[in-house]
Write an enzyme that holds these catalytic residues in place. Structure first.
Site, PDB file in Angstrom:
ATOM      1  N   ASP A   1       0.817  -1.217   0.000  1.00 35.55           N
ATOM      2  CA  ASP A   1       0.000   0.000   0.000  1.00 35.55           C
ATOM      3  C   ASP A   1       0.852   1.269   0.000  1.00 35.55           C
ATOM      4  OD1 ASP A   1      -2.274  -1.677   0.206  1.00 35.55           O
ATOM      5  OD2 ASP A   1      -1.891  -1.841   2.354  1.00 35.55           O
ATOM      6  N   GLU A   2       2.019   1.217  -0.605  1.00 31.60           N
ATOM      7  CA  GLU A   2       2.878   2.402  -0.678  1.00 31.60           C
ATOM      8  C   GLU A   2       2.473   3.313  -1.833  1.00 31.60           C
ATOM      9  OE1 GLU A   2       4.078  -0.706  -0.960  1.00 31.60           O
ATOM     10  OE2 GLU A   2       5.322  -1.126   0.803  1.00 31.60           O
TER      11      GLU A   2
ATOM     12  N   ALA B   1      -3.509  -8.307  -3.981  1.00 34.87           N
ATOM     13  CA  ALA B   1      -3.094  -6.943  -4.312  1.00 34.87           C
ATOM     14  C   ALA B   1      -4.306  -6.111  -4.701  1.00 34.87           C
ATOM     15  CB  ALA B   1      -2.115  -6.978  -5.478  1.00 34.87           C
ATOM     16  N   GLY B   2      -4.194  -4.835  -4.522  1.00 33.24           N
ATOM     17  CA  GLY B   2      -5.238  -3.921  -4.984  1.00 33.24           C
ATOM     18  C   GLY B   2      -4.573  -2.624  -5.360  1.00 33.24           C
TER      19      GLY B   2
ATOM     20  N   LYS C   1       2.351   1.891  -5.211  1.00 42.14           N
ATOM     21  CA  LYS C   1       3.128   1.374  -6.340  1.00 42.14           C
ATOM     22  C   LYS C   1       2.370   1.451  -7.660  1.00 42.14           C
ATOM     23  CE  LYS C   1       3.406  -2.570  -4.299  1.00 42.14           C
ATOM     24  NZ  LYS C   1       2.882  -2.222  -2.983  1.00 42.14           N
TER      25      LYS C   1
ATOM     26  N   SER D   1      -7.598  -1.699  -0.169  1.00 43.39           N
ATOM     27  CA  SER D   1      -8.330  -1.639  -1.444  1.00 43.39           C
ATOM     28  C   SER D   1      -8.910  -2.997  -1.823  1.00 43.39           C
ATOM     29  CB  SER D   1      -7.467  -1.074  -2.569  1.00 43.39           C
ATOM     30  OG  SER D   1      -6.113  -1.191  -2.306  1.00 43.39           O
TER      31      SER D   1
ATOM     32  N   GLN E   1       2.216  -6.109  -2.782  1.00 44.69           N
ATOM     33  CA  GLN E   1       2.516  -6.133  -1.351  1.00 44.69           C
ATOM     34  C   GLN E   1       3.837  -5.370  -1.115  1.00 44.69           C
ATOM     35  OE1 GLN E   1       1.755  -9.600  -2.738  1.00 44.69           O
ATOM     36  NE2 GLN E   1      -0.264  -8.724  -2.638  1.00 44.69           N
TER      37      GLN E   1
HETATM   38  P1  IMP Z   1      -2.403 -12.917   2.202  1.00 48.94           P
HETATM   39  O1  IMP Z   1      -1.455 -12.352   1.210  1.00 48.94           O
HETATM   40  O2  IMP Z   1      -3.853 -12.721   1.820  1.00 48.94           O
HETATM   41  O3  IMP Z   1      -2.097 -14.337   2.569  1.00 48.94           O
HETATM   42  O4  IMP Z   1      -2.244 -12.091   3.572  1.00 48.94           O
HETATM   43  C1  IMP Z   1      -1.060 -12.145   4.364  1.00 48.94           C
HETATM   44  C2  IMP Z   1      -0.725 -10.782   4.945  1.00 48.94           C
HETATM   45  O5  IMP Z   1      -0.358  -9.894   3.904  1.00 48.94           O
HETATM   46  C3  IMP Z   1      -1.892 -10.098   5.672  1.00 48.94           C
HETATM   47  O6  IMP Z   1      -1.362  -9.331   6.739  1.00 48.94           O
HETATM   48  C4  IMP Z   1      -2.465  -9.160   4.612  1.00 48.94           C
HETATM   49  O7  IMP Z   1      -3.136  -8.059   5.173  1.00 48.94           O
HETATM   50  C5  IMP Z   1      -1.181  -8.731   3.911  1.00 48.94           C
HETATM   51  N1  IMP Z   1      -1.399  -8.328   2.513  1.00 48.94           N
HETATM   52  C6  IMP Z   1      -1.600  -9.124   1.458  1.00 48.94           C
HETATM   53  N2  IMP Z   1      -1.732  -8.409   0.335  1.00 48.94           N
HETATM   54  C7  IMP Z   1      -1.584  -7.123   0.690  1.00 48.94           C
HETATM   55  C8  IMP Z   1      -1.564  -5.904  -0.051  1.00 48.94           C
HETATM   56  O8  IMP Z   1      -1.685  -5.861  -1.282  1.00 48.94           O
HETATM   57  N3  IMP Z   1      -1.381  -4.768   0.691  1.00 48.94           N
HETATM   58  C9  IMP Z   1      -1.198  -4.800   2.032  1.00 48.94           C
HETATM   59  N4  IMP Z   1      -1.189  -5.906   2.752  1.00 48.94           N
HETATM   60  C10 IMP Z   1      -1.375  -7.072   2.085  1.00 48.94           C
END
Ligand code: IMP
Length: 394
Positions: free
Chosen positions: A13-14, A39-40, A16, A286, A211
């Site tokens: 969430d920087e 991702a979002g 990117k 997001s 991420q």
């Molecule tokens: P997962 O990737 O859904 O398995 O989640 C593992 C950890 O990564 C959790 O703390 C999520 O909140 C975090 N996470 C996964 N994708 C993102 C992202 O795109 N932005 C921020 N945090 C993320």
């Protein structure tokens, strides 16, 4: 062939997506190399807000081809929906999007596993089935895009589903809906390529990270991490490129810090200031809509992220959100339980000399130039500070 990279240096969430969108026209290809619909990437296209989960953020540029590279895991239903949504907006996504044959599938049973086991709750995952899909991939029973050409792929999906269901006998069964099977069929409308061969037909590639470094499965605060390599090592593994082919590594950093989900966060802020940052910075996931935890910038962690990724230049985002505070803090040392902070004068806007002083102070502390700053949410809201570091257009 040269691969430049955009990576997040914190917990994701920087900002990117916006940086990739801004840089994309300088490249022939923008490629995702890891992660999936966790991702979002929020972008604004003709004033309309678009959140991309699986399609690379270069898709809005007509001359740019986008690749979902082998290191990624995709959810077929979400991908098909995203492609249809973009097509409705007039974006030529079917002509420009390429899918690596080695990409693995997130199946309904992977999302189901996150719903029925307690593990996802403990970590606070996005519940997109990311961890279970990578677990199957590494356990060598996962299903890749190329497997959909084999006659037994339906049976393999049913077998894998039954295999996991057996572990949770009391749980409601996995639903394999018509929509899911249709989505698998619709994946055939995309262009499937060998990531290795196809990338080698292009010269200038931008790898788009998802991420952030501190969520990397090896480098992050395990087990509070995602299940892929969010670091530059993930680019080599996920796109099948050698380290020598990596050029610029752009590190994207927020002027403060946020984290969604559980796990250590040494500079976390509580109370009114955190609520103020969440509101002003729109710090809400997001993908999941969850409020993000907020804190100050953490220089020891930033130095770690810069070192393990070989970051060549920084892009600092969201300095505008901190505008108006009388002073800002940055962690410079101490322990995770008792961080040591430096307090710096605040700024009224990102054109205030105090903001420039903040950027210079960061450069002096870490020895990496701040190449550009993002000054707001829209496409045009960013400025290059160091033109000498700009990449050539293709
Ligand atoms: P997962 O990737 O859904 O398995 O989640 C593992 C950890 O990564 C959790 O703390 C999520 O909140 C975090 N996470 C996964 N994708 C993102 C992202 O795109 N932005 C921020 N945090 C993320």
């Amino acid at each position: 062939m040269r691969v430049d990279v955009v990576l997040g240096l914190q917990w994701g969430d920087e900002g990117k997506g916006k940086i990739v969108d801004a840089l994309a026209e300088r490249y022939e290809v923008v490629a995702r190399f890891q992660g999936g619909p966790n991702a979002g990437h929020t972008l604004y296209h003709h004033g309309q807000k678009v959140v991309l989960h699986q399609v690379p953020a270069g898709i809005f540029h007509e001359g740019v081809r986008c690749l979902i590279g082998d290191g990624v895991v995709i959810d077929p239903e979400i991908l098909v929906q995203e492609v249809e949504g973009l097509s409705r907006m007039g974006v030529g996504v079917e002509e420009r999007l390429y899918l690596g044959r080695g990409v693995h599938l997130i199946l309904p049973v992977h999302r189901w596993l996150e719903a029925v086991s307690q593990e996802a709750d403990k970590i606070g995952t996005t519940r997109r089935g990311i961890g279970p899909a990578y677990a199957d991939r590494y356990a060598r029973r996962g299903i890749a895009v190329a497997d959909l050409e084999k006659p037994d792929y339906r049976q393999r999906i049913l077998d894998l589903t039954a295999y996991h269901q057996k572990q949770f006998p009391g749980a409601p069964p996995v639903e394999l809906s018509d929509r899911f099977w249709e989505a698998l069929e619709n994946l055939r409308r995309l262009r499937w390529v060998s990531t290795y061969e196809w990338l080698r037909q292009h010269r200038r590639i931008l790898a788009e990270g998802s991420q952030g470094t501190l969520l990397d499965v090896f480098a992050g605060s395990y087990p509070y991490v995602t299940s892929s390599h969010t670091t530059v090592a993930g680019v080599c593994a996920g796109l099948l490129v050698a380290p020598q082919e990596i050029g610029q590594v752009w590190g994207v950093v927020k002027a403060y810090a946020t984290r969604v989900g559980a796990g250590p966060f040494p500079t976390e802020i509580a109370g009114e200031l955190a609520i103020w940052l969440q509101e002003r910075g729109n710090e809400r996931g997001s993908t999941t809509g969850r409020l993000r935890r907020c804190g100050w910038l953490d220089l020891p962690l930033l130095k770690y992220a810069i070192t393990i990724n070989g970051v060549t230049a920084l892009i600092i985002t969201k300095g505008d959100i901190l505008a108006g505070l009388p002073s800002v803090k940055v962690r410079i040392g101490g322990s995770d339980d008792a961080p040591l902070y430096e307090e710096l004068p605040g700024w009224k806007s990102t054109s205030d000399p105090n903001y420039e002083a903040f950027l210079r102070w960061i450069e002096a502390q870490i020895g990496v130039p701040v190449w550009a700053i993002s000054t707001g949410p829209h496409r045009q809201d960013w400025q290059i500070r160091r033109k000498d570091l700009l990449v050539e257009k293709t």
